[in-house]
Design a protein around this motif. Structure first.
Motif, PDB file in Angstrom:
ATOM      1  N   ILE A   1       3.814  77.260 -41.526  1.00  0.00           N
ATOM      2  CA  ILE A   1       2.988  77.253 -40.315  1.00  0.00           C
ATOM      3  C   ILE A   1       3.872  76.943 -39.111  1.00  0.00           C
ATOM      4  O   ILE A   1       4.744  76.066 -39.163  1.00  0.00           O
ATOM      5  CB  ILE A   1       1.858  76.217 -40.428  1.00  0.00           C
ATOM      6  CG1 ILE A   1       0.924  76.584 -41.585  1.00  0.00           C
ATOM      7  CG2 ILE A   1       1.073  76.114 -39.122  1.00  0.00           C
ATOM      8  CD1 ILE A   1      -0.119  75.510 -41.883  1.00  0.00           C
ATOM      9  N   VAL A   2       3.640  77.671 -38.031  1.00  0.00           N
ATOM     10  CA  VAL A   2       4.346  77.447 -36.779  1.00  0.00           C
ATOM     11  C   VAL A   2       3.309  77.254 -35.673  1.00  0.00           C
ATOM     12  O   VAL A   2       2.476  78.132 -35.441  1.00  0.00           O
ATOM     13  CB  VAL A   2       5.271  78.633 -36.432  1.00  0.00           C
ATOM     14  CG1 VAL A   2       5.901  78.438 -35.052  1.00  0.00           C
ATOM     15  CG2 VAL A   2       6.352  78.794 -37.495  1.00  0.00           C
ATOM     16  N   ILE A   3       3.337  76.084 -35.028  1.00  0.00           N
ATOM     17  CA  ILE A   3       2.501  75.880 -33.839  1.00  0.00           C
ATOM     18  C   ILE A   3       3.159  76.624 -32.689  1.00  0.00           C
ATOM     19  O   ILE A   3       4.305  76.351 -32.323  1.00  0.00           O
ATOM     20  CB  ILE A   3       2.350  74.386 -33.520  1.00  0.00           C
ATOM     21  CG1 ILE A   3       1.518  73.700 -34.610  1.00  0.00           C
ATOM     22  CG2 ILE A   3       1.716  74.179 -32.150  1.00  0.00           C
ATOM     23  CD1 ILE A   3       1.346  72.202 -34.400  1.00  0.00           C
ATOM     24  N   LEU A   4       2.412  77.578 -32.136  1.00  0.00           N
ATOM     25  CA  LEU A   4       3.012  78.532 -31.212  1.00  0.00           C
ATOM     26  C   LEU A   4       2.163  78.692 -29.955  1.00  0.00           C
ATOM     27  O   LEU A   4       0.941  78.863 -30.040  1.00  0.00           O
ATOM     28  CB  LEU A   4       3.143  79.890 -31.917  1.00  0.00           C
ATOM     29  CG  LEU A   4       3.794  81.035 -31.144  1.00  0.00           C
ATOM     30  CD1 LEU A   4       5.250  80.725 -30.846  1.00  0.00           C
ATOM     31  CD2 LEU A   4       3.691  82.342 -31.926  1.00  0.00           C
ATOM     32  N   ASP A   5       2.825  78.623 -28.829  1.00  0.00           N
ATOM     33  CA  ASP A   5       2.156  78.914 -27.555  1.00  0.00           C
ATOM     34  C   ASP A   5       1.758  80.385 -27.549  1.00  0.00           C
ATOM     35  O   ASP A   5       2.606  81.271 -27.586  1.00  0.00           O
ATOM     36  CB  ASP A   5       3.130  78.598 -26.412  1.00  0.00           C
ATOM     37  CG  ASP A   5       2.582  78.964 -25.041  1.00  0.00           C
ATOM     38  OD1 ASP A   5       1.399  79.345 -24.941  1.00  0.00           O
ATOM     39  OD2 ASP A   5       3.352  78.847 -24.069  1.00  0.00           O
ATOM     40  N   ARG A   6       0.442  80.657 -27.508  1.00  0.00           N
ATOM     41  CA  ARG A   6      -0.017  82.050 -27.540  1.00  0.00           C
ATOM     42  C   ARG A   6       0.535  82.834 -26.342  1.00  0.00           C
ATOM     43  O   ARG A   6       0.646  84.057 -26.374  1.00  0.00           O
ATOM     44  CB  ARG A   6      -1.556  82.063 -27.548  1.00  0.00           C
ATOM     45  CG  ARG A   6      -2.200  83.402 -27.891  1.00  0.00           C
ATOM     46  CD  ARG A   6      -2.424  84.257 -26.683  1.00  0.00           C
ATOM     47  NE  ARG A   6      -3.144  83.523 -25.657  1.00  0.00           N
ATOM     48  CZ  ARG A   6      -4.296  83.901 -25.155  1.00  0.00           C
ATOM     49  NH1 ARG A   6      -4.866  84.980 -25.580  1.00  0.00           N
ATOM     50  NH2 ARG A   6      -4.865  83.209 -24.187  1.00  0.00           N
ATOM     51  N   ASN A   7       0.887  82.124 -25.278  1.00  0.00           N
ATOM     52  CA  ASN A   7       1.342  82.742 -24.047  1.00  0.00           C
ATOM     53  C   ASN A   7       2.853  82.975 -24.034  1.00  0.00           C
ATOM     54  O   ASN A   7       3.425  83.288 -23.006  1.00  0.00           O
ATOM     55  CB  ASN A   7       0.947  81.835 -22.867  1.00  0.00           C
ATOM     56  CG  ASN A   7       1.099  82.518 -21.524  1.00  0.00           C
ATOM     57  OD1 ASN A   7       0.962  83.715 -21.411  1.00  0.00           O
ATOM     58  ND2 ASN A   7       1.403  81.728 -20.512  1.00  0.00           N
ATOM     59  N   CYS A   8       3.514  82.797 -25.188  1.00  0.00           N
ATOM     60  CA  CYS A   8       4.967  82.900 -25.217  1.00  0.00           C
ATOM     61  C   CYS A   8       5.420  84.361 -25.235  1.00  0.00           C
ATOM     62  O   CYS A   8       4.626  85.290 -25.361  1.00  0.00           O
ATOM     63  CB  CYS A   8       5.527  82.166 -26.432  1.00  0.00           C
ATOM     64  SG  CYS A   8       5.080  82.924 -27.999  1.00  0.00           S
TER      65      CYS A   8
ATOM     66  N   ASN B   1      -9.006  83.071 -24.163  1.00  0.00           N
ATOM     67  CA  ASN B   1      -8.214  82.277 -25.092  1.00  0.00           C
ATOM     68  C   ASN B   1      -8.120  83.008 -26.429  1.00  0.00           C
ATOM     69  O   ASN B   1      -8.853  83.967 -26.687  1.00  0.00           O
ATOM     70  CB  ASN B   1      -8.843  80.890 -25.294  1.00  0.00           C
ATOM     71  CG  ASN B   1      -8.584  79.980 -24.108  1.00  0.00           C
ATOM     72  OD1 ASN B   1      -7.573  80.109 -23.424  1.00  0.00           O
ATOM     73  ND2 ASN B   1      -9.497  79.051 -23.869  1.00  0.00           N
ATOM     74  N   PHE B   2      -7.217  82.536 -27.264  1.00  0.00           N
ATOM     75  CA  PHE B   2      -7.127  83.110 -28.608  1.00  0.00           C
ATOM     76  C   PHE B   2      -8.424  82.789 -29.349  1.00  0.00           C
ATOM     77  O   PHE B   2      -8.918  81.659 -29.308  1.00  0.00           O
ATOM     78  CB  PHE B   2      -5.929  82.532 -29.349  1.00  0.00           C
ATOM     79  CG  PHE B   2      -5.789  83.039 -30.756  1.00  0.00           C
ATOM     80  CD1 PHE B   2      -5.292  84.313 -30.990  1.00  0.00           C
ATOM     81  CD2 PHE B   2      -6.172  82.262 -31.844  1.00  0.00           C
ATOM     82  CE1 PHE B   2      -5.171  84.800 -32.286  1.00  0.00           C
ATOM     83  CE2 PHE B   2      -6.056  82.733 -33.140  1.00  0.00           C
ATOM     84  CZ  PHE B   2      -5.548  84.005 -33.353  1.00  0.00           C
ATOM     85  N   SER B   3      -8.985  83.781 -30.030  1.00  0.00           N
ATOM     86  CA  SER B   3     -10.251  83.577 -30.755  1.00  0.00           C
ATOM     87  C   SER B   3      -9.953  82.960 -32.129  1.00  0.00           C
ATOM     88  O   SER B   3      -9.888  81.738 -32.272  1.00  0.00           O
ATOM     89  CB  SER B   3     -11.017  84.887 -30.879  1.00  0.00           C
ATOM     90  OG  SER B   3     -10.207  85.885 -31.498  1.00  0.00           O
ATOM     91  N   HIS B   4      -9.741  83.800 -33.119  1.00  0.00           N
ATOM     92  CA  HIS B   4      -9.401  83.327 -34.461  1.00  0.00           C
ATOM     93  C   HIS B   4      -8.977  84.528 -35.297  1.00  0.00           C
ATOM     94  O   HIS B   4      -9.237  85.674 -34.954  1.00  0.00           O
ATOM     95  CB  HIS B   4     -10.583  82.612 -35.126  1.00  0.00           C
ATOM     96  CG  HIS B   4     -11.811  83.471 -35.247  1.00  0.00           C
ATOM     97  ND1 HIS B   4     -12.737  83.580 -34.236  1.00  0.00           N
ATOM     98  CD2 HIS B   4     -12.272  84.254 -36.260  1.00  0.00           C
ATOM     99  CE1 HIS B   4     -13.716  84.392 -34.604  1.00  0.00           C
ATOM    100  NE2 HIS B   4     -13.449  84.812 -35.832  1.00  0.00           N
TER     101      HIS B   4
END
Length: 911
Positions: free
Chosen positions: A396-403, A793-796
């Protein structure tokens, strides 16, 4: 913060250098000319010279002799002679001619015979040019002896010296700190024991800065100032070499752990030539560019080439009737320095053992990293290398969706599962900021509560963001490590490589934050702080309490593992696609082999030699003059902000956004508003840099153009096509300007003139077009500034691509979805405006994105493979008025994964 004309020029105005220094000299010349012609007051000249004299004590030029000559001419009422000399000094400072022209150090009275100990510092007469720098000398000797001591330094010069320097003398800790900040030409510091603490000058702002950094209080507690000063200067400018001269037990001092900032300790001045040679050797160690130096030597050799690179040596170009113009355009050296060989003085980028290896080690020293790897395919490749090296399928990687999209694609290739976290929205400007720490901690706590924290591998964030939001890197890493002590950090600092050479920005870089944590971990007080907090939190602290507390990690368990990627070409003097991976990882020995495998996977086997050389040279430049270049870039940006926002015409239509618009107040606990707010001090900014969750990179300026009736893309095109002003990033109603080490004040003047011309044209159109024109303009502004779409925002991820994810966490198997879309039979297309989309949003089945959809602007994925598409995303897409949308074919519509893909069937079967 910049000094306006005739504003007080006390020493505490040091942050307005270097241009304010030149402005002050021009002001003095103007006053002198008025005095000379009888239109001005001699007292005004005397006051201006007095203000300048304080600042000039921290520079070698014009020096004691020329400043004394100015005072003598002023005292003798020699207005013409004073004006002439002041004009010459002003010109030499602006042009920097004093660095190579000995005449600039002389007055008309001493041209004939100058004693040897007073030779101009840049050259002996008839010598060839040598690079020039200055050395700060902190001495307890009375100021009356400083000129004599300077002569002793000059007598040590030898014709074979590679460089030439001039000493700058100060007598106190505060003056030494001020000189280190004010004078960008300093390359070394010599400290004599016995100096005092307080400045000879009134410098309240200097003292406020010292207090903000903690230097003043610490200095008061320590009787021994030399080692403390060395540490303080290193914290401001780590690139400087520091030498200590002591009459005490130098052996004991050299063995003191606090002396790590000092390059060499001498017993007073028993070996002056050794000190002189040490200073030169220290500069040479930074000046050396191992790969570039070898490449130049290779280009001068006669070489026969029997490898697969026809343009090597340039024969196929210069002997051609048809492409000779390319050779004439680029020059012969480009081709003489080309080769596909890795022997004969060259080296292999994939397996460096020679000069590339040494160049990378020197870059690691410069950036404060343990290791540096050069990359010639851009930071997109650097990011993918780090992901492949550290992430295994299912991690798992916690990732800024805006990256940047390279992170998303990197996880597709590595098989990592992104757990997307959203940045705070700036809906008014159709952009996102950065990810709040509370959001990141929530994701970590979710994983912990689900029993899945062991699967978390990396926290991946962008610092600074495209729009200039800078994280508090130390705080983010410490609080994450308090929850998972071995988590790895990847900081994408593509736009932030230059920050290493700013004392205000450096602590907020990945390496700067890691350095602070390293120091904290070595301090016994760290364990005490951790244990104290644990008692306060209790055995089972609530989630709310953990989110509200600034968590302290257990120093006994922390494994500090930090990776930073830099687009060196974006803010340093490297050729396009030049990038670096910086590593500070205590466990790097465990992953080094797989890191090299990632390099083999992604790096070209035919890297460009000139690009590698430019990375080498870019490091050299920043180590030797980066501090001054970055200060100038910041001042350029402050000039633009001030001129745009205060101009009586331009400010009606354009505005550079400040912290209040870019960073919500809840993330600015120190109360900092803007660098140009009246009454704001640099002490305020330093507190903000230390305490606030986010602050802004001054060199990045978001200019609102929607209030002038332009959308970002339209305004970008206008600036490029009509005015030859280039920029990169736009939003719905803004453009991003960036100042860098390449910009000059002439660039600022051109920009302001252009904005004034555009603003005046708008005024004329509105005045001449009548009410209809004014209404149309108002409607256009409203559509751009008020009728803005909400940011989705990111949904799922769809359940088919959730694998073993828990109920609270939102990670997904993006890789399976991505490659599932390779089968045409598993995909379908629906036009964006089709009523089928609205029906499926209400009735189902879910619409699942088959690929990445990335509109420019805003430039981040609003859909990723496997994501369920929601009404918010569709509404945003339908309101977009941009032409460039990667991953979306307007003729066919949205590309979706069907419900009967193998992954979906497998998920249903398992259920």
């Amino acid at each position: 913060m910049t000094q306006t004309s005739r504003a007080p020029a006390r020493i505490d105005r040091f942050f307005s250098m270097p241009s304010a220094r030149a402005d002050s000299w021009r002001d003095l010349v103007g006053l002198a000319q008025r005095w000379e012609t009888g239109k001005g007051d001699r007292k005004a000249v005397e006051a201006a010279l007095g203000e300048l004299a304080v600042m000039e004590e921290f520079h070698a030029y014009p020096g004691i002799r020329l400043m004394s000559a100015l005072r003598d001419r002023l005292a003798a009422d020699a207005a013409q002679g004073f004006t002439s000399l002041a004009r010459n000094i002003s010109s030499a400072i602006i042009t920097r001619d004093y660095k190579h022209d000995p005449a600039e150090w002389e007055t008309s009275e001493d041209v004939a015979n100058t004693p040897a100990d007073r030779l101009p510092p840049t050259l002996g007469r008839g010598e060839a040019h040598r690079p020039y720098f200055e050395v700060l000398v902190v001495s307890p000797a009375p100021a009356a002896r400083w000129q004599h001591m300077a002569g002793e330094f000059r007598r040590l010069r030898r014709p074979e010296d590679e460089f030439i320097y001039e000493p700058v003398f100060v007598g106190s800790l505060e003056d030494a700190v001020c000189a280190a900040i004010v004078n960008p030409d300093l390359a070394a510091v010599i400290i004599y024991d016995g100096f005092g603490q307080r400045s000879r000058h009134d410098a309240p702002v200097l003292r406020s800065v010292l207090e903000a950094t903690g230097l003043a209080a610490a200095a008061d507690e320590r009787g021994e100032l030399s080692l403390f000063l060395a540490d303080g200067i290193k914290s401001i400018r780590p690139e400087l070499d520091i030498y200590l001269l002591s009459d005490r037990a130098v052996e004991k001092t050299a063995g003191d752990v606090r002396a790590s900032a000092i390059r060499r300790v001498f017993y007073q001045i028993e070996e002056p030539l050794e000190l002189h040679l040490s200073v030169l050797e220290g500069v040479r160690a930074r000046y050396e560019t191992p790969f570039f130096d070898n490449l130049k030597r290779y280009a001068r050799r006669p070489v026969g080439t029997f490898h697969a690179l026809p343009i090597a040596r340039g024969k196929s170009v210069f002997k051609s009737d048809w492409i000779r113009d390319m050779g004439e355009f680029y020059g012969i050296n480009l081709f003489l320095a080309e080769s596909s060989a890795t022997t004969g003085g060259l080296d292999s980028l994939l397996e460096p053992t020679g000069n590339i290896k040494k160049a990378q080690e020197m870059a690691a020293r410069a950036f404060g990293a343990d290791h540096v790897f050069f990359v010639t395919n851009g930071t997109s490749t650097s990011n993918k290398m780090v992901h492949q090296a550290l992430v295994a399928p299912g991690d798992i990687v916690i990732l800024d969706r805006n990256c940047h999209k390279s992170h998303h694609y990197g996880l597709v290739l590595a098989g990592g599962q992104p757990l997307y976290v959203d940045a705070f929205p700036m809906t008014e400007y159709s952009m996102y900021g950065a990810v709040p720490l509370k959001t990141i901690k929530s994701a970590l706590l979710d994983l912990k509560e689900e029993g899945r924290l062991d699967k978390l591998r990396i926290v991946d964030l962008t610092n600074c963001t495209f729009d200039g939001h800078i994280y508090n890197t130390r705080r983010v890493m410490e609080e994450c490590l308090a929850i998972k002590p071995d988590v790895v950090f990847l900081w994408d600092e593509a736009w932030f490589a230059f920050a290493r050479w700013s004392p205000f920005l450096r602590p907020r870089t990945a390496m700067g934050g890691a350095e602070a944590i390293e120091k904290w971990l070595r301090d016994p007080a760290s364990l005490q702080a951790y244990e104290k907090q644990q008692k306060e939190l209790g055995d089972k602290p609530s989630r709310e309490k953990l989110l509200a507390t600034r968590l302290i990690p257990d120093p006994r368990k922390v494994r500090l593992r930090v990776y930073q990627t830099n687009s060196t070409h974006k803010s340093m003097s490297a050729i396009r696609q030049g990038s670096m991976v910086l590593v500070k990882d205590v466990d790097f020995h465990n992953v080094e082999a797989q890191f090299h495998e990632a390099i083999f996977t992604h790096a070209s086997t035919s890297p460009n030699q000139q690009l590698i050389a430019s990375l080498d040279v870019a490091r050299r430049q920043m180590e030797l003059e980066g501090y001054g270049l970055v200060q100038n870039a910041i001042e350029i940006a402050l000039d633009i902000r001030r001129e745009v926002n205060s101009h009586p015409v331009i400010s009606r239509y354009f505005k550079v956004l400040g912290a209040p618009e870019m960073v919500p107040a809840e993330y600015r606990s120190a109360g900092f508003v803007d660098a140009l707010t009246p009454g704001t001090t640099w002490g305020d900014f330093l507190r903000s840099a230390r305490e606030d969750e986010f602050c802004l990179d001054f060199t990045r300026m978001t200019v609102v153009c929607g209030s002038a009736g332009f959308d970002g893309t339209q305004f970008k095109g206008l600036l490029a096509d009509k005015y030859s002003i280039q920029l990169n990033k736009t939003s719905r109603n803004s453009v991003l300007l960036q100042s860098n080490i390449n910009n000059t004040r002439s660039d600022v003047a051109h920009l302001i003139r252009v904005l004034l011309e555009i603003s005046t044209d708008i005024e004329d159109r509105l005045a001449n077009g009548g009410e209809a024109a004014r209404q149309a303009f108002a409607a256009r502004v409203k559509s751009l500034m008020t009728d803005v779409p909400d940011l989705p925002n990111f949904s799922h991820f769809h359940e088919s691509f959730r694998k073993d994810a828990g109920k609270k966490t939102a990670e997904g198997d993006m890789r399976t979805a991505f490659y599932g879309a390779y089968k045409a039979e598993f995909c379908e297309y629906i036009p964006l405006r089709s009523p089928d989309i609205d029906r499926r949003l209400k009735e189902g089945p879910d619409m699942v994105s088959a690929n990445f959809v990335i509109p420019y602007p805003p430039g981040f994925p609003i859909m990723v493979p496997g994501q369920v598409i929601t009404k918010e995303t569709i509404d945003f897409m339908r309101k977009l008025d941009v032409k460039e949308i990667h991953g979306y074919e307007s003729a066919r519509g949205l590309k979706l994964l069907k419900a009967d893909t193998p992954a979906a069937k497998a998920r249903r079967t398992a259920a």
